[in-house]
Design a protein around this motif. Sequence first.
Motif, short mmCIF file in Angstrom:
data_model
loop_
_atom_site.label_atom_id
_atom_site.label_comp_id
_atom_site.label_asym_id
_atom_site.label_seq_id
_atom_site.Cartn_x
_atom_site.Cartn_y
_atom_site.Cartn_z
N ALA A 231 8.64 2.11 8.75
CA ALA A 231 7.64 3.06 8.25
C ALA A 231 8.29 4.25 7.56
CB ALA A 231 6.77 3.54 9.42
N HIS A 232 9.50 4.64 8.01
CA HIS A 232 10.15 5.82 7.45
C HIS A 232 11.63 5.55 7.28
CE1 HIS A 232 6.49 8.12 8.26
NE2 HIS A 232 6.51 7.63 9.49
N ARG B 112 10.10 -4.97 15.05
CA ARG B 112 11.26 -4.58 14.24
C ARG B 112 10.86 -4.08 12.86
NH1 ARG B 112 15.73 -3.86 17.36
NH2 ARG B 112 15.95 -5.57 18.84
N GLY B 113 9.64 -4.31 12.45
CA GLY B 113 9.22 -3.86 11.13
C GLY B 113 7.72 -3.97 10.96
N GLN B 114 7.21 -3.25 10.00
CA GLN B 114 5.78 -3.25 9.70
C GLN B 114 5.60 -3.04 8.21
OE1 GLN B 114 3.70 0.01 11.47
NE2 GLN B 114 1.76 -0.43 10.45
N ARG B 115 4.64 -3.71 7.63
CA ARG B 115 4.33 -3.48 6.22
C ARG B 115 2.85 -3.75 5.98
NH1 ARG B 115 7.45 -7.85 2.66
NH2 ARG B 115 6.64 -6.47 1.05
N ASP C 86 0.82 -1.20 0.00
CA ASP C 86 0.00 0.00 0.00
C ASP C 86 0.86 1.26 0.00
OD1 ASP C 86 0.97 -0.25 2.53
OD2 ASP C 86 -0.96 -0.20 3.56
N LYS C 87 2.16 1.12 0.24
CA LYS C 87 3.11 2.21 0.04
C LYS C 87 4.49 1.58 -0.03
CE LYS C 87 3.25 3.32 4.99
NZ LYS C 87 3.09 4.40 5.99
N SER C 88 5.47 2.38 -0.42
CA SER C 88 6.83 1.87 -0.58
C SER C 88 7.53 1.89 0.76
CB SER C 88 7.59 2.73 -1.59
OG SER C 88 8.91 2.28 -1.73
N TYR C 89 7.76 0.71 1.34
CA TYR C 89 8.40 0.61 2.64
C TYR C 89 9.90 0.41 2.48
CZ TYR C 89 3.86 0.05 4.92
OH TYR C 89 2.59 0.25 5.39
#
Length: 684
Positions: free
Chosen positions: A135-136, A282-285, A100-103
Amino acid sequence: MADPSSYRPQPGQIPDSPGVYRFRDEHRRVIYVGKAKSLRQRLANYFQDVAGLHPRTATMVTTAASVEWTVVSTEVEALQLEYSWIKEYDPRFNVKYRDDKSYPSLAVTMNEEFPRVQVMRGPKKKGVRYFGPYAHAWAIRETVDLMLRVFPVRTCSAGVFKRSAQIGRPCLLGYIGKCSAPCVGRVSAEEHRELAEDFCDFMAGRTGAYLSRLEAQMHEAAEEMEYEKAARLRDDIGALRRAMEKNAVVLADATDADLIAVAEDELEAAVQIFHVRGGRVRGQRGWVTDKVEAVDTAGLVEHALQQLYGEETGEAVPKEVLVPALPEDETALGQWLAERRGSLVSLRVPQRGDKKALMETVHRNALQALALHKTKRAADLTTRSRALEEIAEALDLDSAPLRIECFDISHLQGDDVVASMVVFEDGLARKSEYRRFQIRSFAGQDDVRSMHEVVSRRFRRYLQEKLKTGEWSPEDGDGHVDGMAEQAPDDGRPKRFAYPPQLVVVDGGQPQVAAARRALEELGIDDVAVCGLAKRLEEVWLPGEDDPVVLPRTSEGLYLLQRVRDEAHRFAIQYQRSKRGKRLKAGPLDEVPGLGDTRKQALIKHFGSVKRLRQATIDQICEVPGIGRKTAETVAAALAQAAPAAPAVNTATGEIIEDESPAPAVGPPPGGSRGTSSERGTDQ
């Protein structure tokens, strides 16, 4: 639309065993891939009364023209084969998740001699360790900045690394202690790789043992009165703890797990994944998908697991995977995940406690992602549909052009003539279908002949693919088509030019449009519309028409045609410049008879420049793969003849006499990097 009964297999043909099946359309394109414990029972469900099927399933079976299957021995094999075919064929009716966005992810290039830590986006590369996604990107850089104090791994680009090695002086990070400076030999390749492996271990969650070791070293240094070393270790421990504090503890038992949550409605679904390592997130997508097939939450989870772990092995697959609903083939999926990891993987639905609470948090994120996606998607779908309808109305087409192909010619004053073909499906670019062409039949600035050649080559390949499947024969066309008498058998793989467009767009005016239409007529193709978009006034030209079609400046249809044309132009310019760069890079090597592009590039790569090649001996040139002694002698002789003349010297003063004559033009013509009008466009 086809009648499913027209291609329904005979009752006794379908085996009652596990397997994977494929539905193909009339162009032999795979449009759906599925697996089943019993092929006979599963396929029978598709051939009942169409009125009783789910609307999306009914659309699929009426679009298909054939069905085929492959029998396997176990459900795990069926799961693996289904995943492989979905990746290979990209079927339009299968659930396809897209970010849904570029992670961004934190990547460590362990496949290089000196591994590099950097921010990466896009598909994963073999031999690279990934952490995240985050996220960023700034969150990654803050974490890396804290950890470089303890793990001074290289972060510079290949160009900076090579430059520092040449001048024997490291960059700023090497001076301030945030890089071990392997470029100037401060550490060996083995020592630098150990630093990178420690960095990866810490990022993977194995923090406790490393911090304990640093604390022991700090106390030992203090006891031995090495207070400066102890202070440095104390600061290192503080930096690592600050990096760890950026990720709050969510699971107290230091669990390694992935949590998958799904939010859905009748048309779309959003998936959110939290990657928990060592009890910390540690991460989310996130992914979103159109529900183009009748699939429930368990089916969405199964597809998500395939996409998430299909390319992963080892510790990239966690010990525990928490999901909102167990898939139908829970046992087979668990076994497949265990094979990917190399040890047992727990696949379950959390029922209570911290894991249940965290799953609710992930689900709330999925709900918000779905709401945000639907807000953006509504306007996007409406705009694209209106654009296609406006194009169909303006060009008097029977239906909206769901597949548009655009061609453009690019060259620099008649040299390096190339062409591009870009594809838009449903108003969106389909970059996997882009193609590039080299124009070799003639040289010069004849864009019309170039356009005729490219369109002919593209659709000749299309007819070749139809010939393989028996859907067409050379006698069906009006013109003679060379090279189609004998073709290799159909191997079932996706074809490069197998699917025709509804509309061909060329970059240019009447001459280019006429050339494209003539190419189609010579091949006997009359069901593909052609138009041209002239850059000067953005006019749309149709074959045989004296006056152009002028779309309103605010028209969505015109905007889509401009996007298609500009993308074809960008793609052609990119290819033409790359070819020109390779040609100019070789320089004097172009004059060596019998030396092709492959061996030119091999020589340049081996020596680094023409200057170094000119200084090499014949024996050194022979060391390059593919270069024999005779060729080496020819290269050396040609470079000696092309060597620049020595400067004139005033014998009385010893000063070099400057040559005031104009320098020969090298590289692009005047006017900057934009190139000539022939390079920028072809509709002069």
